[in-house]
Scaffold this active site. Structure first.
Site, short mmCIF file in Angstrom:
data_model
loop_
_atom_site.label_atom_id
_atom_site.label_comp_id
_atom_site.label_asym_id
_atom_site.label_seq_id
_atom_site.Cartn_x
_atom_site.Cartn_y
_atom_site.Cartn_z
N ARG A 60 0.82 -1.20 0.00
CA ARG A 60 0.00 0.00 0.00
C ARG A 60 0.86 1.26 0.00
O ARG A 60 2.03 1.24 0.37
CB ARG A 60 -0.92 0.01 1.23
CG ARG A 60 -2.01 -1.04 1.20
CD ARG A 60 -2.86 -0.99 2.47
NE ARG A 60 -2.10 -1.26 3.67
CZ ARG A 60 -1.64 -0.36 4.52
NH1 ARG A 60 -1.88 0.93 4.31
NH2 ARG A 60 -0.95 -0.71 5.59
N LYS A 200 -8.52 -2.22 0.85
CA LYS A 200 -8.39 -1.33 2.00
C LYS A 200 -9.17 -0.03 1.83
O LYS A 200 -9.54 0.61 2.82
CB LYS A 200 -6.92 -1.04 2.29
CG LYS A 200 -6.17 -2.26 2.84
CD LYS A 200 -6.84 -2.85 4.08
CE LYS A 200 -6.06 -4.01 4.66
NZ LYS A 200 -6.75 -4.65 5.80
N HIS A 219 -10.48 -4.30 12.59
CA HIS A 219 -9.40 -4.95 11.83
C HIS A 219 -8.99 -6.17 12.65
O HIS A 219 -8.12 -6.09 13.50
CB HIS A 219 -8.24 -3.99 11.65
CG HIS A 219 -7.17 -4.49 10.75
ND1 HIS A 219 -5.85 -4.12 10.86
CD2 HIS A 219 -7.21 -5.35 9.70
CE1 HIS A 219 -5.13 -4.72 9.94
NE2 HIS A 219 -5.94 -5.48 9.22
N SER A 239 0.73 -7.34 12.45
CA SER A 239 1.49 -8.36 11.73
C SER A 239 2.54 -8.99 12.65
O SER A 239 3.26 -8.29 13.37
CB SER A 239 2.18 -7.72 10.51
OG SER A 239 2.94 -8.67 9.81
N LYS A 243 -2.22 -13.56 14.61
CA LYS A 243 -3.67 -13.38 14.45
C LYS A 243 -4.29 -14.44 13.54
O LYS A 243 -5.28 -15.09 13.90
CB LYS A 243 -3.95 -11.97 13.91
CG LYS A 243 -5.41 -11.68 13.59
CD LYS A 243 -5.62 -10.19 13.36
CE LYS A 243 -4.85 -9.66 12.17
NZ LYS A 243 -5.49 -9.99 10.88
N THR A 244 -3.71 -14.62 12.37
CA THR A 244 -4.27 -15.58 11.42
C THR A 244 -4.10 -17.01 11.92
O THR A 244 -5.02 -17.83 11.88
CB THR A 244 -3.62 -15.42 10.04
OG1 THR A 244 -3.89 -14.10 9.55
CG2 THR A 244 -4.16 -16.44 9.05
N ASP A 258 -9.82 -10.96 8.58
CA ASP A 258 -9.21 -9.64 8.52
C ASP A 258 -10.12 -8.48 8.91
O ASP A 258 -9.68 -7.58 9.61
CB ASP A 258 -8.66 -9.40 7.11
CG ASP A 258 -7.60 -8.30 7.06
OD1 ASP A 258 -6.82 -8.20 8.03
OD2 ASP A 258 -7.57 -7.56 6.08
N ARG A 324 1.63 -12.44 -1.65
CA ARG A 324 0.32 -12.80 -1.11
C ARG A 324 -0.47 -13.66 -2.10
O ARG A 324 -0.15 -13.74 -3.29
CB ARG A 324 -0.49 -11.54 -0.79
CG ARG A 324 0.02 -10.76 0.41
CD ARG A 324 -0.80 -9.52 0.64
NE ARG A 324 -0.33 -8.75 1.79
CZ ARG A 324 -0.83 -8.85 3.01
NH1 ARG A 324 -1.83 -9.69 3.26
NH2 ARG A 324 -0.37 -8.11 3.99
#
Length: 534
Positions: A60, A200, A219, A239, A243-244, A258, A324
Site C-alpha cells: 500500500r 483497504k 481490523h 502483523s 492473528k491468522t 481480517d 500474497r
C-alpha cells in the site's frame, strides 16, 4: 460491448462515464482469467491459479491516501492521520481520469461489503486490469446473479494504474493517488497496480460510515465454536502476532481473517475471501492456506515461480516480502457459510512483546480494553529492519491506524461500550518473549499459548485464581488447572534469571506506553484515564 449481468439503469454511461470502448460487467472467474491471460496481465499457474506482479508498488501507499475536506466531514476526520484534498483538486482529478478512460476497456464488479444485509454496502469497482476485477471479486461478497438485476451502487471505486496524478493540479502528494470523497460517494485510485488498495479503500469507507450506525468496524479475525455461532471470538493483532494462525483453529469455525463489524445483532465479516501472506508458507504449518495456492482462480501476487513448471518459490522474497494470495472464503474447509456470529464472548488482543515483560495472558476490564485497543502495541525485534539493534515498540492505534478516518477514541469508546453491554471478556495475549528480552529469552511456547486460549474460550480460565499485575494493573492467572502450562510461565518476572533486570525492563516498557498514550488524554473518559499507565 457489455457482458455479464447488470442493472440496465445503472450502467457506467448512466453514471456519466462515457466514451469507453468495451465494458465488461460482472464477469465470473473463468472469463476474468481468460481476459487476464489474453491481455498479457498474468500467467496461468498450477491448478488454474493466476500469477501476477504489481510492478513498482508491492504494498500500500499510505502517504498517498487522501480524504476530500468538505464541511460535512471536516469535524469527523482524524486529520493528524489522514491527508486532506480540496474539493477542487478532487473534481479536477475526476475530470482528468474520465478523459484518460476514453477508448479503453474496463471491468466492472458490483459487490457487497458486509455479510449482514442490514449493514452491507453495495459497491461498484471499475478497474483497468482484469485481474484486479478477479481479485476484488474474491475479496468482497458476491451477489447472486439475479440480485444484479436491481443492484444500485452506493459507492463507486475507479482504479486506473496507468493514470499518473499531478500534485499541483490535483492537490495530492505524488503521481500515485488514493482519493476518497464521502460526499460524492466516489473513490479514485491511480498510479499503482497493488490490488490491496481496492480492498483497504472499502475497509476505510466502512470505518467511516458504520460508527454512525452504532456498528463497530474492526481490523481483526473472528471464529465461533463448532455448532454454536453464538459463541464467537474476535482476534485483534498487528502483523507477526499470530492473528491468522491462532484464529484458524480446526475445532472452531472461521468467520473471517481480517475485517469485521460488530452490530446490535452480533459480528459479521465484511469480506468474502482472504488475502494471505505466502512468504515461507508451508503445507505442514498452514495446510489449507498452502493448498489454495494451486486452486482455480486464486490470485498469486508477486511470487517468484519456475517459468516452465510454474512451481512457486515460497522462500524467495526477491520481488517482495509482502507476497500474497487472494482466494474466496469457501476454499477454507471450516469457513462459515453465513460469515455471521453472535456477540463475541471473548476478545483476544494479541501482542508480540519482544521486551519479555508481558505475561502470556491477562484479563482486561472494559476500560483497560479500550486503553490497550488505543495503544495497539507490538514490538519489532533486532534484525527485522536496518538499524534495529534492540527491541523497539510499535503502537498502531485500534490495531489498524492506516485505515481509520475517524479519531481513535470514537472506535475505542464503541468497543468499550459493546464489551460492557454484552458481557464480553477481553484478554491480552503475549506471543512474544519470556525469560528475557529478544536475544536473551525465548519465544513464548505456541503450545502454551494455544492451551491458554482454549481455556479462555471454553470458559475454564475464568475459574482460575488471578493476581493483579504490578506494572499494568490487569489480572493475570496464577495457575491453570488441567493444563500443561507451568505456573512460572504466568509470572514473567520469575522466568528471568535476574529479577531486578526484569524490573528495569518493565519500567522502560511502562514509560513507552505512557508516552504513547499522552496523545489520547484530552479525548478519553475518566474511567480510561484512571487505568492509564504512568
Amino acid at each position: 460491448m457489455s457482458q455479464g449481468r447488470v442493472n440496465p439503469q445503472k450502467t457506467l454511461e448512466n453514471q456519466g462515464i462515457t466514451g469507453l470502448r468495451d465494458v465488461h460487467y460482472n464477469l465470473m472467474e473463468p472469463d476474468l482469467i481468460q481476459q487476464s491471460l489474453c491481455r498479457g496481465e498474468a500467467a496461468l499457474g498450477i491448478g488454474g491459479a493466476l500469477l501476477v506482479e504489481t510492478g513498482k508498488f508491492t504494498g500500500r501507499s499510505p502517504n498517498d491516501k487522501h480524504i476530500v475536506k468538505s464541511p460535512s466531514v471536516d469535524a469527523h476526520i482524524w486529520w493528524d492521520n489522514n491527508r486532506a484534498m480540496s474539493s477542487e483538486g478532487f473534481d479536477q482529478l475526476y475530470e482528468d481520469m474520465l478523459a484518460h478512460m476514453k477508448d479503453r476497456d474496463y471491468f466492472v464488479q458490483d459487490l457487497f461489503a458486509g455479510a449482514d444485509s442490514a449493514h452491507r454496502l453495495d459497491v461498484r469497482l471499475v478497474t483497468e486490469l482484469a485481474w484486479h476485477s478477479l481479485f476484488i471479486r474474491h475479496m468482497l461478497r458476491r451477489p447472486e446473479r439475479d440480485e444484479l438485476d436491481n443492484f444500485a451502487p452506493e459507492f463507486t471505486i475507479i482504479n486506473l494504474p496507468t493514470f499518473k496524478a499531478d500534485p499541483e493540479r490535483h492537490n495530492c502528494r505524488s503521481d500515485t493517488v488514493i482519493a476518497m470523497n464521502f460526499d460524492k460517494k466516489l473513490i479514485l485510485i491511480g498510479g499503482t497496480e497493488y490490488a490491496g488498495e481496492n480492498k483497504k479503500s472499502v475497509f476505510t469507507l466502512l470505518n467511516y460510515l458504520l460508527p454512525e450506525k452504532g456498528v463497530m468496524p474492526m481490523h481483526c479475525s473472528a471464529n465461533h465454536a463448532a455448532r454454536n455461532p453464538v459463541d464467537s471470538a474476535v482476534f485483534f493483532g498487528l502483523s507477526g502476532t499470530g492473528k491468522t494462525t491462532l484464529s484458524a483453529d480446526p475445532n472452531r469455525v472461521l468467520i473471517g481473517d481480517d475485517e469485521h463489524g460488530w452490530s446490535n445483532r452480533g459480528i459479521f465479516n465484511f469480506e468474502g475471501g482472504c488475502y494471505a501472506k505466502t512468504i515461507n508458507l508451508s503445507r505442514e504449518a498452514e495446510p489449507e492456506i498452502y493448498d489454495t495456492t494451486s486452486k482455480f482462480g486464486t490470485v498469486i501476487e508477486n511470487m517468484v515461480f519456475d517459468p516452465e513448471t510454474k512451481e512457486l518459490d515460497f522462500d524467495d522474497d526477491s520481488l517482495t516480502a509482502n507476497m500474497r494470495c487472494a482466494y474466496p472464503m469457501h476454499y477454507i474447509s471450516n469457513a462459515s457459510e453465513s460469515a455471521l456470529g453472535g456477540h463475541p464472548k471473548n476478545i483476544i488482543m494479541l501482542t508480540c512483546d519482544a521486551f519479555g515483560v508481558l505475561p502470556p495472558i491477562a484479563r482486561l476490564t472494559p476500560a483497560q480494553a479500550m486503553y490497550h485497543f488505543l495503544s495497539g502495541f507490538t514490538a519489532k525485534v533486532a534484525g527485522t529492519e536496518r538499524g534495529v539493534t534492540e527491541p523497539q515498540p510499535t503502537f498502531s492505534t485500534c490495531f489498524g491506524a492506516p485505515f481509520m478516518p475517524r479519531r481513535p477514541e470514537a472506535y475505542g469508546a464503541l468497543l468499550r461500550d459493546k464489551i460492557a453491554k454484552h458481557g464480553t471478556t477481553c484478554w491480552l495475549v503475549n506471543t512474544g518473549w519470556t525469560g528475557g528480552a529478544y536475544g536473551t529469552g525465548s519465544r513464548m511456547p505456541i503450545k502454551a499459548t494455544r492451551a491458554l486460549l482454549t481455556a479462555a474460550l471454553d470458559g475454564s480460565l475464568e475459574d482460575a485464581p488471578f493476581r493483579k499485575d504490578t506494572n499494568f494493573g490487569f489480572e493475570v492467572p496464577v495457575s491453570v488447572k488441567a493444563s500443561a502450562v507451568p505456573d512460572i510461565l504466568l509470572d514473567p518476572r520469575r522466568t528471568w534469571d535476574d529479577g531486578s533486570a526484569y524490573d528495569t525492563q518493565a519500567k522502560k516498557l511502562v514509560d513507552m506506553f505512557a508516552q504513547n498514550f499522552e496523545q489520547y488524554e484530552a479525548h478519553i473518559d475518566d474511567d480510561v484515564k484512571a487505568v492509564a499507565i504512568g
